[in-house]
Enzyme design. Structure first.
Site, PDB file in Angstrom:
ATOM      1  N   LYS A 162     -34.227 -56.078  58.531  1.00  0.00           N
ATOM      2  CA  LYS A 162     -33.390 -55.585  57.408  1.00  0.00           C
ATOM      3  C   LYS A 162     -33.739 -54.194  56.753  1.00  0.00           C
ATOM      4  CE  LYS A 162     -32.093 -56.971  52.823  1.00  0.00           C
ATOM      5  NZ  LYS A 162     -32.308 -57.969  51.818  1.00  0.00           N
ATOM      6  N   TYR A 183     -25.632 -64.254  76.365  1.00  0.00           N
ATOM      7  CA  TYR A 183     -26.113 -63.488  75.232  1.00  0.00           C
ATOM      8  C   TYR A 183     -25.095 -62.956  74.292  1.00  0.00           C
ATOM      9  CZ  TYR A 183     -30.396 -64.076  77.650  1.00  0.00           C
ATOM     10  OH  TYR A 183     -31.646 -64.573  78.284  1.00  0.00           O
ATOM     11  N   GLU A 215     -36.051 -64.201  54.880  1.00  0.00           N
ATOM     12  CA  GLU A 215     -36.702 -65.500  55.259  1.00  0.00           C
ATOM     13  C   GLU A 215     -35.592 -66.583  55.508  1.00  0.00           C
ATOM     14  OE1 GLU A 215     -40.010 -63.341  53.431  1.00  0.00           O
ATOM     15  OE2 GLU A 215     -38.066 -63.556  53.022  1.00  0.00           O
TER      16      GLU A 215
END
Length: 87
Positions: free
Chosen positions: A65, A20, A40
């Site tokens: 965001k 991770y 996107e």
């Protein structure tokens, strides 16, 4: 498609698991190096890179965001699911 983590859980060895920290570094690099106007577009680029670099069969990605606005600050959020195309 949930991840099968049985091998990693049985061995308790990072070599058998998804790293991770490396995933986080990859996400940061894609976002830092890319020039995105849309959240996107950023999500698609991150997903493409993770699927390719980590040989993931599937992922669900949520990208947030924070938006600073003179009127009301808010957070734009997108969640996508993608599978790796096998050729």
């Amino acid at each position: 498609m949930p991840a099968d983590v049985r091998k990693a859980a049985a061995s308790d060895d990072l070599a058998d698991a998804l790293d991770y920290s490396a995933v986080a570094e990859t996400i940061a690099a894609v976002l830092r190096d890319g020039k995105f106007r849309l959240i996107e577009t950023a999500a698609e680029r991150v997903a493409e890179r993770l699927l390719a670099d980590f040989r993931l069969p599937w992922l669900r990605l949520e990208l947030r965001k924070p938006i600073t606005s003179a009127r009301t600050p808010y957070t734009a959020v997108i969640t996508i699911e993608r599978t790796r195309e096998i050729s």
